[in-house]
Design a protein around this motif. Structure first.
Motif, short mmCIF file in Angstrom:
data_model
loop_
_atom_site.label_atom_id
_atom_site.label_comp_id
_atom_site.label_asym_id
_atom_site.label_seq_id
_atom_site.Cartn_x
_atom_site.Cartn_y
_atom_site.Cartn_z
N SER A 11 -53.30 38.78 42.12
CA SER A 11 -53.25 38.56 40.93
C SER A 11 -51.55 38.41 40.63
CB SER A 11 -53.83 39.56 40.07
OG SER A 11 -53.05 39.78 38.80
N TYR A 13 -49.98 38.27 37.77
CA TYR A 13 -49.34 39.28 36.64
C TYR A 13 -49.35 40.75 37.17
CZ TYR A 13 -49.43 35.92 32.71
OH TYR A 13 -48.97 34.87 31.87
N ARG A 52 -58.10 42.46 31.28
CA ARG A 52 -57.03 41.73 31.98
C ARG A 52 -56.36 42.73 32.75
NH1 ARG A 52 -59.78 38.57 30.10
NH2 ARG A 52 -59.45 36.48 29.32
N MET A 53 -55.90 42.37 33.78
CA MET A 53 -55.03 43.09 34.84
C MET A 53 -53.67 42.54 34.80
SD MET A 53 -56.60 42.36 38.25
CE MET A 53 -57.43 41.00 38.72
N GLU A 65 -49.92 44.49 29.43
CA GLU A 65 -49.17 43.48 29.39
C GLU A 65 -48.23 43.54 30.34
OE1 GLU A 65 -49.74 40.23 27.77
OE2 GLU A 65 -51.64 41.07 27.39
N ALA A 66 -48.02 42.60 31.42
CA ALA A 66 -46.99 42.92 32.36
C ALA A 66 -45.64 43.17 32.01
CB ALA A 66 -47.07 41.77 33.34
N GLN A 110 -52.52 28.88 35.25
CA GLN A 110 -53.82 29.66 35.14
C GLN A 110 -54.88 28.66 34.45
OE1 GLN A 110 -53.21 33.15 32.78
NE2 GLN A 110 -53.39 34.43 34.59
#
Ligand SMILES: N[C@@H](CCC(=O)N[C@@H](CS)C(=O)NCC(=O)O)C(=O)O
Length: 219
Positions: A11, A13, A52-53, A65-66, A110
């Motif tokens: 992924s 992020y 979300r990851m 949130e990254a 994305q």
């Protein structure tokens, strides 16, 4: 209590955060969000119902949130590599470029990828066309911005480069960066050669068959 990162190595992020963790050799437990692992998926959903990851859990605190996770690491687990400059003005430049990569490279990339896994009758032709136009404009702007620069926002590798690395990696697979944008290509090559990102790319290699558009036979 050790930190836990809910993530998947493929992924984009999650890769952004993994780069930051590797930059300062910060120990953590990788809670892999592997397809079919219901137990980890349930833990993840309890922590972050938006599903979300990546999600970081540190001393009982859930951080999402990254970019915010990387800010959290800089505050609570500072190491020799400062991904956010101490100087507030320099930090603002870094955060601005971080927003650029998330909003204008990651997001349209994305959009194109997620549209490709929809049923044909549910595809969003206009949305994908807009995303491709946005990427072309973003590549052009970035090519100018990167003229004479080594890293995105400072003389050293920062949060902005953590964002740029997976964004440009997958964006080039999704909507190839035109040959004319030589500064962007050179920057993408520099990122690929950078040890923390090279490690992330290697760890994600086994998952390339998961790329919905079909992974090209190159980095
Ligand atoms: N704004 C979020 C975006 C996170 C995100 O979009 N993660 C993707 C993986 S790269 C995800 O969780 N996708 C799963 C889904 O959309 O259900 C961040 O910065 O962390």
């Amino acid at each position: 209590m050790s930190m836990k990162l809910y993530a998947h190595p493929f992924s984009s992020y999650c890769q952004k955060v993994l780069i930051a963790l590797y930059e300062n050799d910060i120990p953590f437990e990788f809670r892999m969000l592997a397809p079919g692992d219901e137990r980890v998926a349930a833990e993840h959903e309890t922590l972050w119902p938006l599903k979300r990851m990546p999600v970081l859990v540190d001393e009982g605190r859930t951080v999402v949130e990254a970019s915010i996770i990387i800010e959290h690491l800089a505050l609570h687990h500072p190491g020799p590599v400062r991904l956010i400059p101490e100087d507030a003005r320099a930090a603002l430049d870094v955060r601005m470029m971080d927003r650029f990569f998330d909003n204008y490279i990651m997001t349209p990339m994305q959009k194109i990828v997620s549209d490709s896994i929809r049923a044909p009758e549910r595809r969003d032709w206009q949305g994908v066309t807009d995303a491709r136009d946005l990427l072309d404009t973003a590549y052009r702007w970035l090519d100018d911005a990167m003229r004479g620069r080594r890293w995105a926002a400072a003389d050293t590798f920062t949060l902005a480069d953590c964002a740029a690395a997976p964004a440009l990696f997958y964006a080039d697979w999704t909507h190839p960066i035109g040959d004319a944008f030589s500064n962007v290509h050179a920057y993408r090559r520099r990122l690929l050669a950078w040890p923390s990102f090279a490690r992330v790319v290697d760890e994600a290699r086994p998952y390339r068959p998961l790329f919905p558009l079909g992974a090209p036979d190159r980095d």
